[in-house]
Write a protein that holds these residues in place. Structure first.
Motif, PDB file in Angstrom:
ATOM      1  N   GLU A 247       0.857  -1.188   0.000  1.00  0.00           N
ATOM      2  CA  GLU A 247       0.000   0.000   0.000  1.00  0.00           C
ATOM      3  C   GLU A 247       0.897   1.244   0.000  1.00  0.00           C
ATOM      4  N   ALA A 248       1.141   1.753  -1.189  1.00  0.00           N
ATOM      5  CA  ALA A 248       2.086   2.873  -1.346  1.00  0.00           C
ATOM      6  C   ALA A 248       1.530   4.197  -0.814  1.00  0.00           C
ATOM      7  N   ASP A 249       0.214   4.255  -0.538  1.00  0.00           N
ATOM      8  CA  ASP A 249      -0.380   5.499  -0.030  1.00  0.00           C
ATOM      9  C   ASP A 249       0.250   5.952   1.283  1.00  0.00           C
ATOM     10  N   CYS A 250       0.828   5.008   2.021  1.00  0.00           N
ATOM     11  CA  CYS A 250       1.417   5.369   3.318  1.00  0.00           C
ATOM     12  C   CYS A 250       2.596   6.328   3.146  1.00  0.00           C
ATOM     13  N   ILE A 251       3.211   6.342   1.964  1.00  0.00           N
ATOM     14  CA  ILE A 251       4.346   7.245   1.742  1.00  0.00           C
ATOM     15  C   ILE A 251       3.874   8.698   1.746  1.00  0.00           C
ATOM     16  N   SER A 252       2.695   8.960   1.159  1.00  0.00           N
ATOM     17  CA  SER A 252       2.180  10.339   1.175  1.00  0.00           C
ATOM     18  C   SER A 252       1.813  10.755   2.608  1.00  0.00           C
ATOM     19  N   TRP A 253       1.404   9.778   3.441  1.00  0.00           N
ATOM     20  CA  TRP A 253       1.150  10.075   4.858  1.00  0.00           C
ATOM     21  C   TRP A 253       2.472  10.422   5.552  1.00  0.00           C
ATOM     22  N   LEU A 254       3.519   9.649   5.267  1.00  0.00           N
ATOM     23  CA  LEU A 254       4.832   9.930   5.859  1.00  0.00           C
ATOM     24  C   LEU A 254       5.329  11.318   5.463  1.00  0.00           C
ATOM     25  N   ASP A 255       5.020  11.741   4.239  1.00  0.00           N
ATOM     26  CA  ASP A 255       5.468  13.053   3.760  1.00  0.00           C
ATOM     27  C   ASP A 255       4.967  14.198   4.647  1.00  0.00           C
ATOM     28  N   GLN A 290       3.567   9.454  19.690  1.00  0.00           N
ATOM     29  CA  GLN A 290       4.384   9.565  18.475  1.00  0.00           C
ATOM     30  C   GLN A 290       3.555   9.125  17.266  1.00  0.00           C
ATOM     31  N   PRO A 291       3.756   9.749  16.107  1.00  0.00           N
ATOM     32  CA  PRO A 291       3.102   9.238  14.898  1.00  0.00           C
ATOM     33  C   PRO A 291       3.571   7.809  14.631  1.00  0.00           C
ATOM     34  N   PHE A 292       2.698   6.983  14.071  1.00  0.00           N
ATOM     35  CA  PHE A 292       3.084   5.600  13.809  1.00  0.00           C
ATOM     36  C   PHE A 292       2.502   5.092  12.489  1.00  0.00           C
ATOM     37  N   LEU A 293       3.275   4.240  11.842  1.00  0.00           N
ATOM     38  CA  LEU A 293       2.839   3.501  10.657  1.00  0.00           C
ATOM     39  C   LEU A 293       2.862   2.036  11.058  1.00  0.00           C
ATOM     40  N   TRP A 294       1.696   1.399  11.085  1.00  0.00           N
ATOM     41  CA  TRP A 294       1.549   0.053  11.648  1.00  0.00           C
ATOM     42  C   TRP A 294       1.046  -0.891  10.561  1.00  0.00           C
ATOM     43  N   VAL A 295       1.821  -1.944  10.302  1.00  0.00           N
ATOM     44  CA  VAL A 295       1.425  -2.972   9.342  1.00  0.00           C
ATOM     45  C   VAL A 295       0.672  -4.078  10.083  1.00  0.00           C
ATOM     46  N   ILE A 296      -0.609  -4.238   9.756  1.00  0.00           N
ATOM     47  CA  ILE A 296      -1.403  -5.357  10.293  1.00  0.00           C
ATOM     48  C   ILE A 296      -1.845  -6.193   9.101  1.00  0.00           C
ATOM     49  N   ARG A 297      -1.045  -7.184   8.752  1.00  0.00           N
ATOM     50  CA  ARG A 297      -1.369  -8.016   7.591  1.00  0.00           C
ATOM     51  C   ARG A 297      -2.434  -9.050   7.979  1.00  0.00           C
ATOM     52  N   GLY A 313     -12.433   2.884  20.552  1.00  0.00           N
ATOM     53  CA  GLY A 313     -11.936   4.218  20.874  1.00  0.00           C
ATOM     54  C   GLY A 313     -10.513   4.476  20.420  1.00  0.00           C
ATOM     55  N   PHE A 314      -9.813   3.435  19.957  1.00  0.00           N
ATOM     56  CA  PHE A 314      -8.406   3.609  19.571  1.00  0.00           C
ATOM     57  C   PHE A 314      -8.258   4.523  18.357  1.00  0.00           C
ATOM     58  N   LEU A 315      -8.990   4.231  17.295  1.00  0.00           N
ATOM     59  CA  LEU A 315      -8.854   5.022  16.071  1.00  0.00           C
ATOM     60  C   LEU A 315      -9.244   6.476  16.306  1.00  0.00           C
ATOM     61  N   GLU A 316     -10.263   6.690  17.126  1.00  0.00           N
ATOM     62  CA  GLU A 316     -10.696   8.051  17.440  1.00  0.00           C
ATOM     63  C   GLU A 316      -9.603   8.780  18.243  1.00  0.00           C
ATOM     64  N   THR A 317      -8.943   8.065  19.123  1.00  0.00           N
ATOM     65  CA  THR A 317      -7.897   8.665  19.958  1.00  0.00           C
ATOM     66  C   THR A 317      -6.698   9.109  19.129  1.00  0.00           C
ATOM     67  N   VAL A 318      -6.267   8.263  18.194  1.00  0.00           N
ATOM     68  CA  VAL A 318      -5.032   8.578  17.454  1.00  0.00           C
ATOM     69  C   VAL A 318      -5.287   9.470  16.244  1.00  0.00           C
ATOM     70  N   GLY A 319      -6.468   9.390  15.660  1.00  0.00           N
ATOM     71  CA  GLY A 319      -6.787  10.234  14.506  1.00  0.00           C
ATOM     72  C   GLY A 319      -5.765  10.108  13.390  1.00  0.00           C
ATOM     73  N   ASP A 320      -5.319  11.245  12.849  1.00  0.00           N
ATOM     74  CA  ASP A 320      -4.372  11.260  11.734  1.00  0.00           C
ATOM     75  C   ASP A 320      -2.940  10.951  12.165  1.00  0.00           C
ATOM     76  N   ARG A 321      -2.732  10.801  13.481  1.00  0.00           N
ATOM     77  CA  ARG A 321      -1.382  10.501  13.963  1.00  0.00           C
ATOM     78  C   ARG A 321      -0.971   9.073  13.628  1.00  0.00           C
ATOM     79  N   GLY A 322      -1.953   8.241  13.301  1.00  0.00           N
ATOM     80  CA  GLY A 322      -1.660   6.856  12.968  1.00  0.00           C
ATOM     81  C   GLY A 322      -2.047   6.510  11.543  1.00  0.00           C
ATOM     82  N   CYS A 323      -1.266   5.620  10.927  1.00  0.00           N
ATOM     83  CA  CYS A 323      -1.580   5.099   9.596  1.00  0.00           C
ATOM     84  C   CYS A 323      -1.444   3.579   9.672  1.00  0.00           C
TER      85      CYS A 323
END
Length: 447
Positions: A247-255, A290-297, A313-323
Protein backbone atom coordinates in the motif's frame (compact mmCIF):
# COMPACT_ATOMS: atom_id res chain seq x y z
CA UNK A 1 13.20 -12.57 -24.87
CA UNK A 2 16.62 -11.71 -23.47
CA UNK A 3 19.16 -10.37 -25.90
CA UNK A 4 21.86 -12.95 -26.70
CA UNK A 5 25.29 -11.48 -26.04
CA UNK A 6 28.52 -12.78 -27.53
CA UNK A 7 30.16 -15.43 -25.31
CA UNK A 8 27.76 -14.61 -22.48
CA UNK A 9 27.12 -16.62 -19.33
CA UNK A 10 23.89 -17.68 -17.66
CA UNK A 11 23.26 -18.23 -13.98
CA UNK A 12 20.55 -20.55 -12.69
CA UNK A 13 19.09 -19.48 -9.32
CA UNK A 14 16.93 -21.81 -7.20
CA UNK A 15 14.37 -20.21 -4.84
CA UNK A 16 13.09 -21.35 -1.47
CA UNK A 17 9.43 -20.27 -1.70
CA UNK A 18 8.92 -17.91 1.24
CA UNK A 19 9.03 -14.10 1.28
CA UNK A 20 12.15 -13.74 3.44
CA UNK A 21 14.05 -16.01 1.02
CA UNK A 22 12.51 -14.92 -2.30
CA UNK A 23 13.45 -11.25 -1.81
CA UNK A 24 17.21 -11.69 -1.32
CA UNK A 25 17.51 -14.27 -4.10
CA UNK A 26 15.79 -12.01 -6.65
CA UNK A 27 17.93 -9.10 -5.45
CA UNK A 28 21.03 -11.25 -5.97
CA UNK A 29 19.77 -12.14 -9.45
CA UNK A 30 19.44 -8.43 -10.20
CA UNK A 31 23.02 -7.82 -9.02
CA UNK A 32 24.40 -10.49 -11.36
CA UNK A 33 22.20 -9.37 -14.24
CA UNK A 34 23.74 -5.91 -13.89
CA UNK A 35 27.13 -7.64 -14.16
CA UNK A 36 26.13 -8.99 -17.57
CA UNK A 37 24.83 -12.46 -16.72
CA UNK A 38 21.62 -13.87 -18.16
CA UNK A 39 19.37 -15.16 -15.38
CA UNK A 40 17.06 -18.16 -15.08
CA UNK A 41 14.99 -18.43 -11.89
CA UNK A 42 13.82 -21.95 -11.04
CA UNK A 43 11.18 -22.12 -8.32
CA UNK A 44 8.60 -24.49 -6.81
CA UNK A 45 4.95 -24.00 -7.76
CA UNK A 46 4.08 -22.87 -4.24
CA UNK A 47 4.34 -19.08 -3.70
CA UNK A 48 5.52 -18.52 -7.27
CA UNK A 49 7.02 -15.04 -7.83
CA UNK A 50 5.40 -12.77 -10.38
CA UNK A 51 7.53 -12.88 -13.58
CA UNK A 52 6.11 -9.55 -14.77
CA UNK A 53 7.98 -7.81 -11.94
CA UNK A 54 11.25 -9.06 -13.44
CA UNK A 55 10.87 -9.20 -17.23
CA UNK A 56 14.66 -9.41 -17.64
CA UNK A 57 14.71 -12.92 -16.10
CA UNK A 58 13.48 -16.29 -17.35
CA UNK A 59 11.24 -18.03 -14.81
CA UNK A 60 10.68 -21.80 -14.75
CA UNK A 61 8.34 -23.52 -12.30
CA UNK A 62 9.00 -27.10 -11.14
CA UNK A 63 6.40 -29.39 -9.47
CA UNK A 64 6.71 -29.45 -5.66
CA UNK A 65 3.86 -31.88 -4.77
CA UNK A 66 3.33 -30.08 -1.45
CA UNK A 67 -0.43 -30.65 -1.58
CA UNK A 68 0.10 -34.37 -2.10
CA UNK A 69 2.72 -34.46 0.66
CA UNK A 70 0.20 -32.90 3.08
CA UNK A 71 3.06 -31.14 4.86
CA UNK A 72 2.23 -28.20 7.13
CA UNK A 73 3.30 -24.73 6.01
CA UNK A 74 3.51 -23.39 9.58
CA UNK A 75 6.88 -22.34 11.06
CA UNK A 76 6.55 -25.17 13.60
CA UNK A 77 6.79 -27.80 10.84
CA UNK A 78 9.59 -25.99 9.04
CA UNK A 79 12.02 -28.94 8.80
CA UNK A 80 9.47 -31.33 7.31
CA UNK A 81 8.63 -28.70 4.69
CA UNK A 82 12.33 -28.38 3.79
CA UNK A 83 12.61 -32.16 3.46
CA UNK A 84 9.49 -32.36 1.27
CA UNK A 85 10.71 -29.63 -1.08
CA UNK A 86 14.14 -31.24 -1.45
CA UNK A 87 12.68 -34.68 -2.07
CA UNK A 88 9.98 -33.53 -4.50
CA UNK A 89 11.87 -30.91 -6.52
CA UNK A 90 15.15 -32.77 -7.16
CA UNK A 91 14.09 -34.90 -10.15
CA UNK A 92 12.13 -32.18 -12.03
CA UNK A 93 14.96 -29.72 -11.40
CA UNK A 94 17.53 -32.13 -12.81
CA UNK A 95 15.36 -32.73 -15.88
CA UNK A 96 14.96 -28.98 -16.37
CA UNK A 97 18.66 -28.21 -15.96
CA UNK A 98 19.69 -31.06 -18.26
CA UNK A 99 17.31 -29.70 -20.91
CA UNK A 100 18.88 -26.26 -20.54
CA UNK A 101 22.35 -27.76 -21.08
CA UNK A 102 21.14 -29.71 -24.11
CA UNK A 103 19.64 -26.53 -25.57
CA UNK A 104 22.63 -24.37 -24.63
CA UNK A 105 23.45 -21.65 -27.16
CA UNK A 106 26.98 -21.98 -28.60
CA UNK A 107 27.81 -18.49 -27.36
CA UNK A 108 26.25 -18.88 -23.91
CA UNK A 109 27.34 -21.22 -21.15
CA UNK A 110 25.74 -21.95 -17.79
CA UNK A 111 28.29 -20.53 -15.36
CA UNK A 112 26.79 -21.98 -12.21
CA UNK A 113 23.82 -22.82 -10.00
CA UNK A 114 23.15 -20.52 -7.05
CA UNK A 115 20.66 -22.03 -4.64
CA UNK A 116 19.08 -21.06 -1.35
CA UNK A 117 20.86 -23.03 1.37
CA UNK A 118 17.58 -24.78 2.21
CA UNK A 119 17.26 -26.10 -1.37
CA UNK A 120 20.39 -28.22 -1.04
CA UNK A 121 19.21 -30.82 -3.60
CA UNK A 122 20.44 -28.32 -6.21
CA UNK A 123 24.05 -29.01 -5.19
CA UNK A 124 23.68 -32.73 -5.95
CA UNK A 125 22.14 -31.96 -9.33
CA UNK A 126 24.89 -29.43 -10.12
CA UNK A 127 27.52 -32.04 -9.19
CA UNK A 128 25.86 -34.66 -11.41
CA UNK A 129 25.85 -32.28 -14.38
CA UNK A 130 29.35 -30.91 -13.86
CA UNK A 131 28.35 -27.38 -12.83
CA UNK A 132 29.61 -25.32 -9.88
CA UNK A 133 27.01 -25.04 -7.13
CA UNK A 134 26.95 -22.02 -4.83
CA UNK A 135 24.89 -21.77 -1.64
CA UNK A 136 23.18 -18.45 -0.85
CA UNK A 137 22.59 -17.76 2.85
CA UNK A 138 19.79 -15.22 3.52
CA UNK A 139 20.43 -15.18 7.29
CA UNK A 140 23.10 -13.59 9.46
CA UNK A 141 26.47 -15.12 8.59
CA UNK A 142 26.80 -16.07 12.27
CA UNK A 143 24.25 -18.84 11.67
CA UNK A 144 26.94 -20.55 9.56
CA UNK A 145 28.93 -21.14 12.75
CA UNK A 146 26.52 -23.98 13.53
CA UNK A 147 27.17 -25.49 10.09
CA UNK A 148 30.94 -25.24 9.74
CA UNK A 149 32.09 -25.98 13.31
CA UNK A 150 31.70 -29.69 14.19
CA UNK A 151 28.93 -30.21 16.75
CA UNK A 152 31.30 -31.82 19.23
CA UNK A 153 33.47 -28.67 19.27
CA UNK A 154 30.77 -25.98 19.24
CA UNK A 155 30.33 -25.37 22.96
CA UNK A 156 34.07 -25.05 23.67
CA UNK A 157 34.62 -22.80 20.62
CA UNK A 158 31.70 -20.53 21.48
CA UNK A 159 32.64 -20.34 25.17
CA UNK A 160 36.38 -19.74 24.84
CA UNK A 161 37.42 -18.68 21.37
CA UNK A 162 35.06 -15.89 20.29
CA UNK A 163 34.72 -13.48 23.25
CA UNK A 164 33.32 -10.73 20.98
CA UNK A 165 30.28 -12.91 20.28
CA UNK A 166 29.43 -13.82 23.88
CA UNK A 167 26.34 -11.56 23.81
CA UNK A 168 24.88 -13.74 21.01
CA UNK A 169 24.51 -16.58 23.56
CA UNK A 170 25.59 -19.16 20.96
CA UNK A 171 26.17 -21.85 23.59
CA UNK A 172 22.59 -21.49 24.81
CA UNK A 173 21.42 -21.86 21.20
CA UNK A 174 23.43 -25.09 20.88
CA UNK A 175 21.85 -26.41 24.08
CA UNK A 176 18.36 -25.45 22.89
CA UNK A 177 18.81 -27.07 19.47
CA UNK A 178 20.21 -30.30 20.96
CA UNK A 179 17.48 -30.74 23.59
CA UNK A 180 14.91 -32.42 21.38
CA UNK A 181 16.22 -32.78 17.83
CA UNK A 182 13.62 -34.25 15.49
CA UNK A 183 14.49 -36.80 12.81
CA UNK A 184 13.75 -34.13 10.20
CA UNK A 185 16.11 -31.64 11.87
CA UNK A 186 18.92 -34.21 12.06
CA UNK A 187 18.47 -35.19 8.42
CA UNK A 188 18.34 -31.60 7.12
CA UNK A 189 21.47 -30.69 9.07
CA UNK A 190 23.43 -33.71 7.79
CA UNK A 191 22.42 -33.43 4.13
CA UNK A 192 22.75 -29.64 3.91
CA UNK A 193 26.19 -29.80 5.59
CA UNK A 194 27.29 -32.41 3.06
CA UNK A 195 26.06 -30.21 0.21
CA UNK A 196 27.87 -27.18 1.61
CA UNK A 197 31.17 -29.11 1.69
CA UNK A 198 30.78 -29.98 -2.00
CA UNK A 199 29.86 -26.46 -3.09
CA UNK A 200 32.16 -24.02 -4.86
CA UNK A 201 31.43 -21.38 -2.23
CA UNK A 202 28.83 -19.60 -0.14
CA UNK A 203 27.33 -16.15 -0.62
CA UNK A 204 26.25 -14.35 2.57
CA UNK A 205 23.82 -11.44 2.52
CA UNK A 206 25.91 -9.61 5.09
CA UNK A 207 28.61 -6.96 5.49
CA UNK A 208 32.16 -7.51 6.78
CA UNK A 209 32.04 -4.82 9.48
CA UNK A 210 28.71 -6.08 10.87
CA UNK A 211 29.91 -9.64 11.47
CA UNK A 212 33.69 -9.45 11.43
CA UNK A 213 34.26 -11.77 14.44
CA UNK A 214 31.81 -14.42 13.21
CA UNK A 215 33.16 -14.32 9.66
CA UNK A 216 36.76 -14.75 10.84
CA UNK A 217 35.82 -17.90 12.75
CA UNK A 218 33.62 -19.21 9.90
CA UNK A 219 36.49 -18.85 7.42
CA UNK A 220 38.80 -20.66 9.83
CA UNK A 221 36.54 -23.73 9.74
CA UNK A 222 34.76 -23.54 6.37
CA UNK A 223 35.99 -25.89 3.64
CA UNK A 224 34.77 -23.43 0.98
CA UNK A 225 35.15 -19.64 0.52
CA UNK A 226 32.51 -17.29 1.96
CA UNK A 227 31.66 -14.10 0.05
CA UNK A 228 29.89 -11.22 1.80
CA UNK A 229 28.03 -9.36 -0.94
CA UNK A 230 25.48 -7.55 1.20
CA UNK A 231 23.21 -5.89 1.71
CA UNK A 232 21.75 -7.22 -1.55
CA UNK A 233 18.89 -4.72 -1.63
CA UNK A 234 21.31 -1.77 -1.78
CA UNK A 235 23.30 -3.27 -4.66
CA UNK A 236 20.21 -4.22 -6.66
CA UNK A 237 18.06 -1.61 -8.46
CA UNK A 238 14.65 -1.31 -6.85
CA UNK A 239 12.09 -3.87 -7.93
CA UNK A 240 9.21 -5.44 -6.04
CA UNK A 241 9.19 -9.13 -5.24
CA UNK A 242 6.55 -8.95 -2.52
CA UNK A 243 3.96 -11.72 -2.40
CA UNK A 244 1.61 -9.26 -0.68
CA UNK A 245 0.12 -6.11 -2.21
CA UNK A 246 2.04 -3.08 -0.98
CA UNK A 247 0.00 0.00 0.00
CA UNK A 248 2.09 2.87 -1.35
CA UNK A 249 -0.38 5.50 -0.03
CA UNK A 250 1.42 5.37 3.32
CA UNK A 251 4.35 7.24 1.74
CA UNK A 252 2.18 10.34 1.18
CA UNK A 253 1.15 10.08 4.86
CA UNK A 254 4.83 9.93 5.86
CA UNK A 255 5.47 13.05 3.76
CA UNK A 256 3.27 15.02 6.20
CA UNK A 257 5.16 13.91 9.35
CA UNK A 258 8.07 15.62 11.08
CA UNK A 259 11.60 14.25 10.50
CA UNK A 260 12.56 11.22 12.65
CA UNK A 261 9.18 11.30 14.44
CA UNK A 262 7.47 8.11 13.17
CA UNK A 263 7.70 4.63 14.69
CA UNK A 264 7.24 2.06 11.92
CA UNK A 265 5.76 -1.24 13.17
CA UNK A 266 5.93 -4.44 11.14
CA UNK A 267 6.40 -8.07 12.19
CA UNK A 268 7.14 -9.55 8.77
CA UNK A 269 5.27 -12.09 6.69
CA UNK A 270 5.30 -15.13 9.01
CA UNK A 271 5.00 -13.99 12.64
CA UNK A 272 1.75 -14.26 14.58
CA UNK A 273 0.33 -12.34 17.55
CA UNK A 274 -2.57 -12.84 19.96
CA UNK A 275 -5.69 -10.67 20.15
CA UNK A 276 -4.44 -9.23 23.45
CA UNK A 277 -1.08 -8.37 21.84
CA UNK A 278 -2.93 -6.21 19.30
CA UNK A 279 -4.77 -4.39 22.09
CA UNK A 280 -1.59 -3.71 24.08
CA UNK A 281 0.33 -2.57 20.99
CA UNK A 282 -2.54 -0.27 20.03
CA UNK A 283 -2.67 1.52 23.38
CA UNK A 284 1.12 1.58 23.67
CA UNK A 285 1.30 3.37 20.31
CA UNK A 286 -1.54 5.73 21.24
CA UNK A 287 -0.05 6.63 24.63
CA UNK A 288 3.44 7.24 23.21
CA UNK A 289 2.01 10.27 21.39
CA UNK A 290 4.38 9.57 18.47
CA UNK A 291 3.10 9.24 14.90
CA UNK A 292 3.08 5.60 13.81
CA UNK A 293 2.84 3.50 10.66
CA UNK A 294 1.55 0.05 11.65
CA UNK A 295 1.42 -2.97 9.34
CA UNK A 296 -1.40 -5.36 10.29
CA UNK A 297 -1.37 -8.02 7.59
CA UNK A 298 -4.21 -10.56 7.28
CA UNK A 299 -3.30 -13.59 9.39
CA UNK A 300 -1.07 -11.66 11.82
CA UNK A 301 -3.65 -12.86 14.34
CA UNK A 302 -4.65 -16.37 13.30
CA UNK A 303 -7.93 -16.41 11.37
CA UNK A 304 -8.33 -12.64 11.45
CA UNK A 305 -7.87 -9.63 9.18
CA UNK A 306 -6.41 -7.94 12.26
CA UNK A 307 -7.88 -4.45 12.10
CA UNK A 308 -11.24 -5.60 13.47
CA UNK A 309 -9.42 -6.48 16.71
CA UNK A 310 -8.39 -2.88 17.39
CA UNK A 311 -9.86 -1.74 20.74
CA UNK A 312 -12.88 0.55 20.93
CA UNK A 313 -11.94 4.22 20.87
CA UNK A 314 -8.41 3.61 19.57
CA UNK A 315 -8.85 5.02 16.07
CA UNK A 316 -10.70 8.05 17.44
CA UNK A 317 -7.90 8.67 19.96
CA UNK A 318 -5.03 8.58 17.45
CA UNK A 319 -6.79 10.23 14.51
CA UNK A 320 -4.37 11.26 11.73
CA UNK A 321 -1.38 10.50 13.96
CA UNK A 322 -1.66 6.86 12.97
CA UNK A 323 -1.58 5.10 9.60
CA UNK A 324 -2.53 1.41 9.44
CA UNK A 325 -1.91 -0.70 6.33
CA UNK A 326 -2.02 -4.40 5.42
CA UNK A 327 1.47 -4.30 3.88
CA UNK A 328 3.99 -1.53 3.25
CA UNK A 329 6.81 -0.88 0.75
CA UNK A 330 9.29 -1.39 3.56
CA UNK A 331 12.55 -0.34 1.90
CA UNK A 332 10.94 2.95 0.85
CA UNK A 333 9.43 3.44 4.31
CA UNK A 334 12.73 2.92 6.14
CA UNK A 335 14.51 5.29 3.74
CA UNK A 336 11.94 8.05 4.44
CA UNK A 337 13.19 11.00 6.50
CA UNK A 338 10.10 10.91 8.75
CA UNK A 339 10.88 7.44 10.14
CA UNK A 340 12.77 7.57 13.43
CA UNK A 341 12.44 3.97 14.63
CA UNK A 342 11.43 0.48 13.52
CA UNK A 343 9.60 -1.97 15.78
CA UNK A 344 10.62 -5.25 14.16
CA UNK A 345 10.46 -9.04 14.49
CA UNK A 346 14.21 -9.00 13.65
CA UNK A 347 14.09 -10.96 10.41
CA UNK A 348 17.48 -10.62 8.71
CA UNK A 349 16.15 -8.76 5.65
CA UNK A 350 14.41 -6.22 7.88
CA UNK A 351 17.52 -5.91 10.04
CA UNK A 352 19.76 -5.13 7.05
CA UNK A 353 17.21 -2.70 5.59
CA UNK A 354 17.08 -0.81 8.90
CA UNK A 355 20.88 -0.80 9.36
CA UNK A 356 21.30 0.52 5.80
CA UNK A 357 19.06 3.52 6.48
CA UNK A 358 20.34 4.37 9.97
CA UNK A 359 17.04 3.54 11.69
CA UNK A 360 17.29 2.31 15.31
CA UNK A 361 15.20 -0.75 16.18
CA UNK A 362 12.75 -1.87 18.84
CA UNK A 363 13.18 -5.65 18.86
CA UNK A 364 10.57 -8.32 19.43
CA UNK A 365 11.81 -11.61 17.86
CA UNK A 366 9.33 -14.42 17.29
CA UNK A 367 11.23 -17.58 16.30
CA UNK A 368 14.41 -19.10 14.85
CA UNK A 369 17.36 -16.91 13.91
CA UNK A 370 15.43 -13.76 14.87
CA UNK A 371 16.67 -14.16 18.45
CA UNK A 372 20.31 -14.14 17.30
CA UNK A 373 19.60 -11.06 15.14
CA UNK A 374 18.02 -9.32 18.12
CA UNK A 375 21.12 -9.95 20.23
CA UNK A 376 23.31 -8.54 17.47
CA UNK A 377 21.15 -5.39 17.28
CA UNK A 378 20.76 -4.77 21.01
CA UNK A 379 23.91 -6.14 22.62
CA UNK A 380 26.72 -6.09 20.03
CA UNK A 381 25.89 -3.29 17.57
CA UNK A 382 23.83 -1.42 20.20
CA UNK A 383 21.51 0.09 17.61
CA UNK A 384 18.28 -1.04 19.26
CA UNK A 385 16.28 -1.95 22.36
CA UNK A 386 14.90 -5.37 23.29
CA UNK A 387 11.21 -5.50 24.24
CA UNK A 388 11.16 -8.45 26.64
CA UNK A 389 8.46 -10.69 28.12
CA UNK A 390 4.73 -10.07 27.72
CA UNK A 391 3.60 -7.10 25.66
CA UNK A 392 2.21 -4.42 27.97
CA UNK A 393 1.06 -0.94 26.92
CA UNK A 394 3.10 0.99 29.51
CA UNK A 395 6.30 -0.82 28.62
CA UNK A 396 5.62 -0.28 24.89
CA UNK A 397 4.96 3.43 25.40
CA UNK A 398 8.23 3.83 27.35
CA UNK A 399 10.30 1.89 24.82
CA UNK A 400 9.01 3.96 21.88
CA UNK A 401 9.76 7.23 23.66
CA UNK A 402 13.26 6.01 24.61
CA UNK A 403 14.04 4.89 21.07
CA UNK A 404 12.77 8.04 19.33
CA UNK A 405 13.08 11.02 21.64
CA UNK A 406 14.46 10.47 25.16
CA UNK A 407 18.09 11.14 26.05
CA UNK A 408 18.55 7.46 27.02
CA UNK A 409 18.09 6.47 23.38
CA UNK A 410 20.45 9.07 21.90
CA UNK A 411 23.46 6.69 21.82
CA UNK A 412 21.45 4.10 19.90
CA UNK A 413 20.17 6.69 17.43
CA UNK A 414 23.73 7.95 16.86
CA UNK A 415 25.08 4.41 16.51
CA UNK A 416 22.42 3.59 13.92
CA UNK A 417 23.47 6.60 11.82
CA UNK A 418 27.13 5.58 12.18
CA UNK A 419 26.27 2.12 10.80
CA UNK A 420 24.48 3.70 7.85
CA UNK A 421 27.68 5.55 6.95
CA UNK A 422 29.79 2.39 7.29
CA UNK A 423 27.36 0.47 5.08
CA UNK A 424 27.59 3.12 2.36
CA UNK A 425 31.40 2.86 2.40
CA UNK A 426 31.25 -0.93 1.99
CA UNK A 427 29.06 -0.60 -1.10
CA UNK A 428 31.33 1.83 -2.92
CA UNK A 429 34.05 0.78 -5.32
CA UNK A 430 36.89 -0.49 -3.14
CA UNK A 431 34.49 -1.25 -0.27
CA UNK A 432 34.30 -4.76 1.22
CA UNK A 433 31.03 -5.77 -0.48
CA UNK A 434 32.13 -4.46 -3.86
CA UNK A 435 35.48 -6.28 -3.58
CA UNK A 436 33.75 -9.50 -2.48
CA UNK A 437 31.40 -9.38 -5.49
CA UNK A 438 34.35 -8.95 -7.86
CA UNK A 439 36.27 -11.78 -6.18
CA UNK A 440 33.27 -14.08 -6.50
CA UNK A 441 32.78 -13.48 -10.20
CA UNK A 442 36.50 -13.89 -10.92
CA UNK A 443 37.23 -16.95 -8.78
CA UNK A 444 33.97 -18.92 -9.04
CA UNK A 445 32.06 -17.93 -12.16
CA UNK A 446 35.03 -17.60 -14.50
CA UNK A 447 36.07 -21.24 -14.05
Amino acid sequence: MEKQAENSSRLVLVLYPFQGHINPMLQLATIFHAKGYSITIIHPEFNSPNPSNHPQFTFISVPDKLLESKVSLSPGDFMNLVLALNKNCAAPFKKCLKQMLDDEHPCERIAGVIYDGLMYFAQTVADDLGLPGISMRPTAAAMLLFAVIPQIEQESVFDRQIPELQPLELTQMVTSMSKSPTDAMTEVRAVSLNAMKRSAGMIANSIEFLENAALSKIREYSPVPVFTIGPFHKLAPSSSSSLLQEEADCISWLDKQAPKSVIYVSFGSMASLSKQDIVEIAWGLANSEQPFLWVIRPGLVLGSEGTELLPDGFLETVGDRGCIVKWAPQKEVLAHCAVGGFWTHCGWNSTLESVSEGVPMLCRPCFGDQFLNMRYICYIWKTGLELENELERGKIEGAIKTLLVNIEGKEKRNKAMEFKGKTELCLREGGSSSISLDEFTKSILSV
